[in-house]
Design a protein around this motif. Structure first.
Motif, mmCIF file in Angstrom:
data_model
loop_
_atom_site.group_PDB
_atom_site.id
_atom_site.type_symbol
_atom_site.label_atom_id
_atom_site.label_comp_id
_atom_site.label_asym_id
_atom_site.label_seq_id
_atom_site.Cartn_x
_atom_site.Cartn_y
_atom_site.Cartn_z
ATOM 1 N N ALA A 185 30.801 33.859 30.839
ATOM 2 C CA ALA A 185 32.177 33.346 30.743
ATOM 3 C C ALA A 185 32.892 34.015 29.566
ATOM 4 O O ALA A 185 34.071 34.396 29.671
ATOM 5 N N LEU A 186 32.175 34.194 28.451
ATOM 6 C CA LEU A 186 32.771 34.871 27.282
ATOM 7 C C LEU A 186 33.031 36.345 27.601
ATOM 8 O O LEU A 186 34.065 36.908 27.216
ATOM 9 N N LEU A 187 32.093 36.951 28.317
ATOM 10 C CA LEU A 187 32.274 38.349 28.733
ATOM 11 C C LEU A 187 33.528 38.492 29.596
ATOM 12 O O LEU A 187 34.333 39.401 29.405
ATOM 13 N N PHE A 188 33.720 37.562 30.534
ATOM 14 C CA PHE A 188 34.884 37.637 31.430
ATOM 15 C C PHE A 188 36.194 37.542 30.652
ATOM 16 O O PHE A 188 37.150 38.243 30.956
ATOM 17 N N GLU A 189 36.209 36.664 29.627
ATOM 18 C CA GLU A 189 37.427 36.553 28.795
ATOM 19 C C GLU A 189 37.761 37.902 28.177
ATOM 20 O O GLU A 189 38.913 38.304 28.124
ATOM 21 N N TYR A 190 36.721 38.585 27.717
ATOM 22 C CA TYR A 190 36.920 39.888 27.072
ATOM 23 C C TYR A 190 37.365 40.930 28.107
ATOM 24 O O TYR A 190 38.300 41.701 27.869
ATOM 25 N N LEU A 191 36.693 40.931 29.250
ATOM 26 C CA LEU A 191 37.018 41.928 30.272
ATOM 27 C C LEU A 191 38.466 41.792 30.746
ATOM 28 O O LEU A 191 39.136 42.778 31.012
ATOM 29 N N GLU A 192 38.935 40.547 30.820
ATOM 30 C CA GLU A 192 40.312 40.317 31.291
ATOM 31 C C GLU A 192 41.337 41.095 30.482
ATOM 32 O O GLU A 192 42.328 41.562 31.002
ATOM 33 N N THR A 193 41.076 41.196 29.174
ATOM 34 C CA THR A 193 42.057 41.866 28.312
ATOM 35 C C THR A 193 41.664 43.312 27.969
ATOM 36 O O THR A 193 42.448 44.017 27.346
ATOM 37 N N HIS A 194 40.468 43.732 28.356
ATOM 38 C CA HIS A 194 40.036 45.093 27.976
ATOM 39 C C HIS A 194 39.673 45.986 29.154
ATOM 40 O O HIS A 194 39.400 47.163 28.952
ATOM 41 N N TYR A 195 39.590 45.422 30.351
ATOM 42 C CA TYR A 195 39.159 46.240 31.501
ATOM 43 C C TYR A 195 40.003 45.876 32.704
ATOM 44 O O TYR A 195 39.698 44.932 33.413
ATOM 45 N N PHE A 196 41.126 46.562 32.859
ATOM 46 C CA PHE A 196 42.011 46.250 33.985
ATOM 47 C C PHE A 196 42.683 47.505 34.471
ATOM 48 O O PHE A 196 42.522 48.578 33.888
#
Ligand code: IMP
Length: 196
Positions: A185-196
């Motif tokens: 869940a923490l990884l997803f928060e990060y990916l949302e703002t860094h991998y798009f």
């Protein structure tokens, strides 16, 4: 188009859990088999985080894609955190029925049966340095293994809020509360703002 991310694990059970956690996300999970990696990565770090970074870095060097790796394990309080980073290597070669029986035996006579599962997920390839996300879940070690689902130490790890061992939960139930689910869940928060 989905964004690709490699999971640096040879553990089929972890891969299954990650595939379930990544279902319905904008990311496509590639396994080591998908990138034709058949080697073994030496995990000689002193912490879950160290080992996760070692695994993710090793695979990132071979591919241009972002890579995640999980290092996880069981930590039993009365045993000073044992088996900890050695969770996979403890009684290596023996089936988990025996490993679980051994942990139960080691706790005989101890009134404190509390334990936790810890998961460190390292992400390498989106930034110039690795990111690490940690998830933990608390429980107790029961005196008799219960349940057929999951893997590893799941049958002896009882989650009080659910009143079930991890091996008595469906994959979805375990994903909701597990160490791996929380770190993801923490990884997803990060990916949302860094991998798009
Ligand atoms: P790793 O591949 O070095 O991270 O080893 C992790 C080991 O910790 C596994 O082989 C299991 O023994 C244990 N482990 C980690 N996560 C779980 C889990 O969700 N359920 C049961 N055992 C786990």
């Amino acid at each position: 188009m989905k964004k690709q991310i490699v999971i640096a694990t040879n553990n089929a059970n972890k891969l299954k859990e990650f595939k379930s956690l990544f279902a319905n996300t904008p990311y496509e999970v590639l396994s080591l088999a998908d990138i034709n990696f058949t080697g073994v990565i030496k995990e000689d770090g002193e912490s879950f985080s160290d080992n996760a970074v070692i695994k993710a870095m090793t695979i990132h060097k071979l591919t241009n894609l972002p890579v995640i790796a999980d290092d996880s394990g069981l930590s039993v309080n009365a045993l000073e955190g044992f088996p900890g980073v050695n969770s996979a290597r403890f009684m290596e070669g023996s089936p988990y029925t025996e490993k679980n029986a051994a942990i139960i035996k080691m706790l005989e006579g101890h009134s404190d049966k509390s334990a936790k599962f810890i998961c460190a997920i390292a992400l390498v390839g989106l930034d110039s340095f690795p990111q690490v996300f940690i998830g933990e879940v608390k429980g107790t070690i029961i005196n008799e293994a219960r349940g057929e689902e999951g893997f590893g130490y799941d049958p002896i790890f009882f989650h009080p809020n659910s009143q079930k061992t991890f091996a008595e939960m469906t994959l979805e139930e375990k994903d909701e509360i597990s160490h791996r689910g929380r770190a993801t869940a923490l990884l997803f928060e990060y990916l949302e703002t860094h991998y798009f």
